[in-house]
Design an enzyme around this catalytic site. Structure first.
Site, PDB file in Angstrom:
ATOM      1  N   ASP B 373       0.875  -1.148   0.000  1.00 37.05           N
ATOM      2  CA  ASP B 373       0.000   0.000   0.000  1.00 37.05           C
ATOM      3  C   ASP B 373       0.927   1.216   0.000  1.00 37.05           C
ATOM      4  O   ASP B 373       2.065   1.124   0.440  1.00 37.05           O
ATOM      5  CB  ASP B 373      -0.860  -0.039   1.272  1.00 37.05           C
ATOM      6  CG  ASP B 373      -1.784   1.149   1.346  1.00 37.05           C
ATOM      7  OD1 ASP B 373      -2.364   1.481   0.294  1.00 37.05           O
ATOM      8  OD2 ASP B 373      -1.917   1.727   2.426  1.00 37.05           O
ATOM      9  N   ASP B 568      -0.963  -0.622   6.192  1.00 40.86           N
ATOM     10  CA  ASP B 568      -0.974  -0.165   7.584  1.00 40.86           C
ATOM     11  C   ASP B 568      -2.186  -0.713   8.330  1.00 40.86           C
ATOM     12  O   ASP B 568      -2.370  -0.450   9.501  1.00 40.86           O
ATOM     13  CB  ASP B 568      -0.908   1.363   7.672  1.00 40.86           C
ATOM     14  CG  ASP B 568      -2.076   2.029   6.972  1.00 40.86           C
ATOM     15  OD1 ASP B 568      -2.982   1.292   6.533  1.00 40.86           O
ATOM     16  OD2 ASP B 568      -2.081   3.255   6.859  1.00 40.86           O
ATOM     17  N   ASP B 572      -6.822  -0.484   4.396  1.00 36.80           N
ATOM     18  CA  ASP B 572      -6.657  -1.531   3.395  1.00 36.80           C
ATOM     19  C   ASP B 572      -7.007  -2.912   3.953  1.00 36.80           C
ATOM     20  O   ASP B 572      -6.490  -3.917   3.507  1.00 36.80           O
ATOM     21  CB  ASP B 572      -5.238  -1.521   2.833  1.00 36.80           C
ATOM     22  CG  ASP B 572      -4.214  -1.349   3.932  1.00 36.80           C
ATOM     23  OD1 ASP B 572      -4.575  -1.546   5.099  1.00 36.80           O
ATOM     24  OD2 ASP B 572      -3.066  -1.016   3.617  1.00 36.80           O
TER      25      ASP B 572
END
Lengths: 243, 708
Positions: B373, B568, B572
């Site tokens: 990400d 994190d 996501d």
């Protein structure tokens, strides 16, 4: 066996050499003892444990020597070879102890007891007689050049009983000094200790030389068996190599 | 005690597995060691007498003609019996208890067979001694029990050591706490007695015993234990503190919010313990084999024993069957996986890394594709002012000075970035203390300055709404975020921002590539803002992705191999859950974040390649262990079944094999930390120099730093 007294002396004085290694264990036997324990008794039992192991190893060495001699009879003078080999090792150990030769594996062996003592601790601090006995028993297995040299000597007798006797004599010899160390007394001055070291060293050298000499004699005259006879070994005389 | 039923062949294995669940009492352990020691003492005696008998066998003809030797022979046989019996009592007892338990729960164990073999050898020898003819095998029985027991004892120690790093963690917590009652009296009570809502006093230099909120006082706290980063944090009233962290300098009162057993350290330890109980693929295979193995071995042992018995007599039959059972004991097989995985889980926890289970670890080892990400993972999530364009008519330094003056009036991340930028440019700072700065939420800042009139700092919409004109040289359609500064009805300068890569990101990516991983960068931001970032670190990049898009892309990638998603864990979560292995960064004290299979305490991206390396090494060791166990068992059984292996050697081999597996697994406890940044950098640079022509020039100081 004419060497027995010499071996005893070798053990007695040679144990000065072992103090560096087995000494701390003997000391912690007293230091870690439960309150009110009889220190002398504990030290003696510890010594008996050690001697038991030495004698046991002597039995194995003697037996192996006998087996080897039987297997290789007429092929190699294994008993004589062993005697010479053991003698050489003893002379070397003696010279190292006397300071004539440098100490080759000192560092290598120096680190061992520390690792062993972590689980030996359980035995060292256990109350009763079994703790010290077992501590001594396992201390006997700690790698030691001097013990190995005498074990070879025991093997060269090619007789289980005599192998045991050799190691028993050596073991008994080590008792007085170890007990004293364990008891914690400043028993000898630095100079006195240095003298003792030297006498011990030459004692080991003499034992080695005698062993080499006997081996050499056996090589030249294989029919003679120079060893004394104990009941167990009587048959061996009849079956002596080359007879 | 929930111990895998089939994988532990023997009482020893089962009991040592129990060591993990509940710490054995010191006295018990010492007692066991004493029993073992005594048994060794008696066995040595048996050996001496047996050797004495053997030395007569060396010269058999004479030993039977000499009457004294004949008497001694009989005496030694009796002595062997006398010394061998205590060994049966000392070591056979514990084995028999295990066997009895197994029988009651209707399980077949190799211990049963070993015990049967040993007892048979004893009985046969006893009959020989009583009849004063035939061989005796006391030494076989005694030594088999000694070797089996030594092997089990060493296994137990090994298994115990797999949990050593966890115990160290749990032991950090103080045993007693200072409880403050309603009247302000302080009393020392055991940690277990503390309840939620109570007030505790924590002195400087002490570790927090529980999770709590500071009610009084302030302190510097070292939170390395839960964050993995050795950064000291200032804490004052109303802030959370976590158990196990170190109060460096404050005399604090804290209110308990999570008492013993529920606080951070306990949760961490519980999580690793729970991770251990889940069986991985390798362990399941080993279990299934072991389940078939034991009955099979019993059959082989009995057939081989019966056959040897027919050929060479009853005693040889017993010895052969005993050898087969000993050599085939699937201890090593059963331990091959859990020992390695448990050690690795502990090692990972030490490095600030939590695997949800051993299965996750096995999967991570097989990962070929890794997706990152962007925001908060590859980047810090904090913007960085990268450039300032001043209008042709303006003085650049003046523009920066005024912008900084305004920016200081706000804690917005863009304002902070401008302040940081001006620090980097070493601009003389004007005193802002007596300037009144007006904040327009979500739009910008403004204030009145004597020399310039009204100055503003804010978004394009903000300055346009205020009627400032934009000089053509500043009117660039940039994909990057921009902030405008202006006065005199005119925009005087514009700041361009970029995202700040984590300092270690470039290195982490480089290490991932070194592991042969295929890398992807996913972001919800606009493509033309993300792609340059991806190019800088050399990762293929996709922008404009909604959380669902990420999940779909992952599903496509999954067709090509195992995929790990590093994020994190906040925005996501669907992607983390879709990937084969979800890796969440910066979990901190919140180790039980749901979507992720792997939790990193820190934000340190380099822990990801480290975790992959550790997982791969673990699986390698598991495979070595399994290979060794299979090879050893198959070859050993062949030898034993044909009567070529003395039970003593078989027992020795069994103990050695177990020790090999244990020590091989414990190697993982010393798996090295990631290289220090300096070393890794210099290594990377030596490679980077040769590749330099391909790398684009990058404007970001952070990355430039990383590359230098």
């Amino acid at each position: 066996m004419i060497e027995l007294p010499l071996i005893l002396l070798g053990g007695l004085l040679g144990s000065a050499h072992c103090l560096g290694m087995c000494g701390p264990l003997a000391i912690s036997l007293s230091a870690g003892a439960p309150p009110g324990a009889n220190h002398i008794n504990r030290q003696l039992i510890f010594g008996v444990g050690r001697i038991f192991t030495y004698t046991f190893c002597g039995a194995i060495a003697g037996f192996s020597g006998a087996w080897l001699t039987k297997r290789s009879s007429g092929f190699v003078q294994s008993q004589a070879t062993l005697a010479i080999f053991a003698g050489t090792l003893l002379v070397l150990m003696g010279l190292v102890t006397a300071g004539v030769l440098p100490r080759p594996f000192y560092r290598l062996l120096g680190g061992l007891p520390c690792g062993a003592s972590s689980w030996l601790k359980t035995y060292l601090s256990a109350p009763g007689w079994s703790g010290p006995l077992l501590a001594g028993l396992f201390t006997g297995f700690i790698p030691c050049g001097l013990v190995y040299a005498f074990l070879l000597k025991a093997g060269s007798t090619a007789n289980m009983g005599q192998g045991m006797l050799t190691m028993l004599a050596f073991g008994i010899g080590t008792i007085p000094l170890m007990v004293l160390v364990g008891y914690g007394g400043q028993f000898l001055s630095l100079v006195g200790r240095a003298h003792l070291f030297r006498i011990a060293a030459w004692c080991i050298v003499v034992t080695g030389v005698i062993s080499i000499a006997r081996g050499a004699v056996q090589f030249s005259a294989p029919n003679e068996t120079a060893t004394a006879i104990c009941p167990l070994c009587e048959p061996i005389k009849a079956e002596a190599p080359g007879s | 005690m929930d111990v895998p039923e089939a994988s532990y062949c023997c009482s020893g294995c089962r009991s040592v597995a129990g060591v993990l669940e509940s710490e054995q009492e010191e006295g018990d352990a010492a007692n066991g060691l004493l029993r073992l020691g005594l048994a060794i003492f008696f066995t040595m005696n048996v050996m001496v007498f047996t050797m004495a008998l053997w030395s007569q066998d060396i010269y058999p003809a004479d030993s039977f003609t000499n009457p004294l030797a004949e008497t001694l022979r009989s005496l030694f046989r009796w002595a062997s019996l006398v010394f061998a019996l205590p060994v049966l009592y000392l070591l056979g007892g514990p084995i028999a208890r295990g066997v009895w338990q197994a029988i009651r729960s209707r399980r077949l164990t190799t211990d049963l067979m070993i015990l049967a073999g040993v007892v048979a050898a004893y009985c046969y020898s006893l009959v020989s001694v009583l009849r004063d003819e035939g061989h005796i095998y006391f030494e076989v029985g005694a030594m088999v029990m000694v070797f089996v027991s030594i092997g089990r004892w060493l296994e137990a120690k090994g298994k115990h050591r797999t949990g050593a790093s966890l115990d160290a963690l749990a032991n950090l917590l103080p045993a007693t706490v200072r409880r403050v009652d309603d009247h302000g009296h302080i009393s020392e009570v055991p940690r277990e007695k503390v309840r939620t809502g109570e007030i505790l006093r924590v002195l400087p230099g002490e570790r927090f015993p529980v999770d709590g909120i500071i009610t009084q006082g302030r302190a510097t706290v070292d939170e390395q234990i839960v964050t993995g980063e050795s950064v000291q944090v200032e804490k004052s009233a109303c802030m959370n503190v976590y158990s196990g962290t170190l109060n460096l300098d404050g005399d604090l009162r804290i209110e308990v919010i999570a008492a013993d057993g529920k606080e951070t350290i306990s949760r961490i330890v519980d999580m690793v313990r729970a991770a251990r109980s889940v069986k991985g693929r390798h362990e399941k295979i080993a279990d299934r084999i072991a389940a078939v193995f034991i009955p099979l071995v019993c059959v082989i042992a009995m057939v081989a024993g019966w056959r040897q018995g027919q050929i060479a007599g009853l005693d040889q039959g017993i010895l052969t069957a005993l050898s087969v059972v000993l050599i085939a004991c699937p201890c090593a097989l059963g331990m091959a996986t859990p020992m390695a995985v448990w050690t690795a889980l502990g090692r990972a926890a030490q490095g600030g890394l939590f695997f949800r289970s051993g299965v996750v670890m096995e999967r991570l080892a097989g990962v070929r594709i890794a997706c990152f990400d962007k925001t908060g993972t590859l980047t810090t999530g904090k913007p960085l002012a990268s450039e300032l364009h001043a209008a042709l008519s303006a003085d650049r330094e003046q523009v920066l000075e005024i912008a900084t003056l305004l920016a200081k009036g706000s804690i917005h991340s863009l304002s902070q970035a401008i302040v940081d930028y001006s620090h980097g440019q070493s601009i003389s700072e004007s005193d802002s203390s007596n300037t009144e700065i007006e904040t327009w939420p979500g739009q910008g800042l403004s204030c009145d300055l004597p020399e310039f009139g009204r100055v503003v700092l804010g978004s394009r919409r903000f300055v346009e709404e205020l009627g400032l004109s934009l000089p053509p040289e500043l009117d660039q359609d940039s994909s990057a975020q921009q902030v405008f500064v202006g006065w005199d009805d005119c925009v005087q300068g514009v700041f361009g921002f970029c995202e700040q890569l984590r300092p270690e990101a470039a290195l982490a990516i480089y290490e991932c590539k070194g592991l042969g991983l295929e890398l992807h960068l996913f972001s919800g931001d606009e493509g033309d803002r993300v792609v340059p970032l991806g190019e800088q670190v050399g990762v293929s990049t996709k922008g404009n992705m909604l959380p669902e898009d990420k999940a779909i892309s992952l599903s496509t990638l999954k067709k090509r191999g195992l995929v790990a998603m590093v994020g994190d864990g906040l925005n996501d979560a669907p992607a983390l859950a879709t990937a084969d292995v979800g890796v969440a960064l910066g979990c901190g004290a919140d180790v039980s974040r749901d979507a992720a299979g792997v939790c990193l305490l820190t934000d340190d991206l380099r822990r990801f390649p480290w975790a992959v390396g550790l997982a791969r090494q673990t699986v390698r060791i598991v495979k070595q262990n399994l290979f060794w166990a299979f090879a050893y068992n198959s070859i050993g059984i062949g030898l034993a079944a044909t009567g070529r292996l003395n039970p003593i050697w078989a027992a020795l081999a069994m103990a050695t094999s177990s020790i090999l597996v244990v020590s091989n697994s414990l190697r993982l406890a010393h798996y090295s930390e990631p290289q220090s940044v300096d070393t890794a950098m210099s290594e990377r640079n030596s490679v980077a120099v040769t590749q330099r022509p391909r790398e684009s020039v990058n404007p970001q100081p952070e990355l430039a730093e990383a590359l230098l």
